[in-house]
Design an enzyme around this catalytic site. Structure first.
Site, PDB file in Angstrom:
ATOM      1  N   ASN A  69       0.206  -0.734   5.268  1.00  0.00           N
ATOM      2  CA  ASN A  69       1.106   0.058   6.111  1.00  0.00           C
ATOM      3  C   ASN A  69       0.439   0.062   7.474  1.00  0.00           C
ATOM      4  O   ASN A  69      -0.495   0.840   7.709  1.00  0.00           O
ATOM      5  CB  ASN A  69       1.216   1.509   5.639  1.00  0.00           C
ATOM      6  CG  ASN A  69       1.958   1.730   4.333  1.00  0.00           C
ATOM      7  OD1 ASN A  69       2.516   2.806   4.116  1.00  0.00           O
ATOM      8  ND2 ASN A  69       1.938   0.775   3.428  1.00  0.00           N
ATOM      9  N   GLU A 123      -6.768   8.681   7.513  1.00  0.00           N
ATOM     10  CA  GLU A 123      -7.197   8.241   6.179  1.00  0.00           C
ATOM     11  C   GLU A 123      -8.558   8.807   5.803  1.00  0.00           C
ATOM     12  O   GLU A 123      -8.818   9.116   4.638  1.00  0.00           O
ATOM     13  CB  GLU A 123      -7.208   6.713   6.094  1.00  0.00           C
ATOM     14  CG  GLU A 123      -5.826   6.113   6.057  1.00  0.00           C
ATOM     15  CD  GLU A 123      -5.827   4.646   5.687  1.00  0.00           C
ATOM     16  OE1 GLU A 123      -6.376   4.297   4.622  1.00  0.00           O
ATOM     17  OE2 GLU A 123      -5.297   3.842   6.475  1.00  0.00           O
ATOM     18  N   GLU A 153       0.853  -1.191   0.000  1.00  0.00           N
ATOM     19  CA  GLU A 153       0.000   0.000   0.000  1.00  0.00           C
ATOM     20  C   GLU A 153       0.886   1.238   0.000  1.00  0.00           C
ATOM     21  O   GLU A 153       1.964   1.254   0.609  1.00  0.00           O
ATOM     22  CB  GLU A 153      -0.869  -0.025   1.259  1.00  0.00           C
ATOM     23  CG  GLU A 153      -1.699   1.228   1.502  1.00  0.00           C
ATOM     24  CD  GLU A 153      -2.366   1.226   2.877  1.00  0.00           C
ATOM     25  OE1 GLU A 153      -3.445   1.822   3.006  1.00  0.00           O
ATOM     26  OE2 GLU A 153      -1.804   0.628   3.826  1.00  0.00           O
ATOM     27  N   ASN A 179      -7.278   5.858  -2.028  1.00  0.00           N
ATOM     28  CA  ASN A 179      -6.155   4.977  -1.712  1.00  0.00           C
ATOM     29  C   ASN A 179      -6.302   3.788  -2.665  1.00  0.00           C
ATOM     30  O   ASN A 179      -7.185   2.945  -2.477  1.00  0.00           O
ATOM     31  CB  ASN A 179      -6.240   4.545  -0.251  1.00  0.00           C
ATOM     32  CG  ASN A 179      -5.021   3.789   0.214  1.00  0.00           C
ATOM     33  OD1 ASN A 179      -4.285   3.231  -0.577  1.00  0.00           O
ATOM     34  ND2 ASN A 179      -4.823   3.729   1.530  1.00  0.00           N
ATOM     35  N   LYS A 201      -9.478   1.446  -2.109  1.00  0.00           N
ATOM     36  CA  LYS A 201      -9.705   0.927  -0.762  1.00  0.00           C
ATOM     37  C   LYS A 201     -11.094   1.289  -0.237  1.00  0.00           C
ATOM     38  O   LYS A 201     -11.481   2.459  -0.211  1.00  0.00           O
ATOM     39  CB  LYS A 201      -8.623   1.486   0.169  1.00  0.00           C
ATOM     40  CG  LYS A 201      -8.633   0.930   1.585  1.00  0.00           C
ATOM     41  CD  LYS A 201      -7.427   1.477   2.335  1.00  0.00           C
ATOM     42  CE  LYS A 201      -7.327   0.974   3.759  1.00  0.00           C
ATOM     43  NZ  LYS A 201      -6.116   1.508   4.424  1.00  0.00           N
ATOM     44  N   CYS A 224      -4.784  -3.112   3.006  1.00  0.00           N
ATOM     45  CA  CYS A 224      -4.590  -2.896   4.434  1.00  0.00           C
ATOM     46  C   CYS A 224      -5.809  -3.285   5.270  1.00  0.00           C
ATOM     47  O   CYS A 224      -6.076  -4.455   5.458  1.00  0.00           O
ATOM     48  CB  CYS A 224      -4.171  -1.450   4.689  1.00  0.00           C
ATOM     49  SG  CYS A 224      -3.405  -1.207   6.318  1.00  0.00           S
TER      50      CYS A 224
END
Length: 313
Positions: free
Chosen positions: A194, A143, A47, A107, A124, A169
């Site tokens: 991450n 995020e 990621e 993302n 994501k 993730c």
């Protein structure tokens, strides 16, 4: 005859705010070249592979974070990665921060075939963290400030001789992620992450606890959908903030077939037999034979329990 897809999980060590794209791309190319020498057909990166994990930093003006986003893929700084992959005839997957022409922020992750063509894109879905600065947290996880939830669902692509899907993730912790792809017959899920070494909500959760839950999520998803899962970390201490490693490959029986034991740049290479997914798909997880969808309505009709904790509904 078995269908073998030899995968290289290409873990990246820390990327600092001061590291430019060119230096990161050079590291990715070096891992790609090693992967090719070790017989890999497909290299999988983490990621946000091109940058530091910038959602740990709070920008009052959100537009200040746009420097971490890619406005084109490939762009001038990432084109050498695509060129080298095409020269080596190796497929790849990596995550990055995507800024669309319409000004939307995601993302994202892409599949790139051996010709250098982008064959699939995922954005994501399960964004963790929060949108505003929170002084009570050990570290920020913003995020929800910098990204929108993905709008492409969980597709599966015919790719490199198999059916391949992507996740990113926090997606790995949600069983729906795997099941939606499992219902499409997925044979390999590639996911980068991450993940902070410390839990911002808990001072008592240890690194061992964090790695246990990471492995548990990946192994359960692999087993319950009879698919390979390739989970790849960006790890190490970025500007004083630690990310754990744990890069691993899980087989369709849920067993880990390999795992890295460090937090630096490195490769985990495994020859994955895509036909090994058939046993589970034809027996215990033969969905057509055994699923009872008439009882699953709450999964899509509710986001939460609808009742205070500790009370049955």
């Amino acid at each position: 005859m078995s269908r073998i897809l030899t995968v290289a999980a290409a873990q990246l060590g820390p990327i600092h705010q001061a590291d430019d794209r060119a230096s990161v791309v050079s590291r990715m190319i070096a891992l790609m070249e090693q992967a090719k020498m070790r017989g890999a057909d497909f290299v999988v990166y983490p990621e946000l592979a091109l940058t530091t994990f910038f959602p740990r930093w709070h920008y009052e003006d959100r537009a200040q974070a746009d420097r971490w986003f890619e406005t084109a893929m490939p762009g001038p700084q990432t084109q050498p990665l695509f060129d080298r992959a095409r020269e080596l005839q190796i497929a790849m997957n990596f995550g990055y921060a995507e800024l669309t022409p319409e000004g939307r922020h995601f993302n994202s992750s892409i599949l790139v075939d051996k010709t250098g063509r982008i064959a699939g894109k995922y954005r994501k879905v399960h964004l963790p963290g929060h949108a505003e600065y929170d002084p009570s947290r050990a570290h920020q996880h913003l995020e929800k400030r910098y990204f929108e939830p993905g709008d492409l669902g969980f597709p599966v692509w015919a790719f490199e001789g198999g059916l391949v899907g992507m996740a990113i993730c926090n997606d790995r912790r949600w069983p729906e992620t795997y099941r939606i792809m499992g219902l499409q017959g997925v044979e390999m899920i590639v996911l980068g992450y991450n993940t902070p070494t410390a839990n911002g909500h808990s001072s008592t959760e240890t690194l061992a606890d964090r790695l246990f839950h990471h492995r548990l999520s990946v192994q359960a998803g692999a087993y319950q959908n009879s698919t390979w899962v390739v989970a790849v970390a960006k790890a190490g201490v970025e500007d004083g903030h630690a990310l754990f490693g744990g890069t691993l490959i899980a087989g369709p029986d849920g067993k880990i077939v390999g795992e890295l034991d460090h937090e630096e740049d490195g490769l985990l290479v495994h020859a994955c037999d895509l036909d090994a997914t058939r046993f589970g798909k034809e027996t215990i997880f033969n969905f057509a034979a055994h699923r009872r969808v008439e009882h699953y309505g709450l999964i899509t009709s509710r986001t939460g329990s609808g009742a205070p904790l500790g009370r049955a509904v």
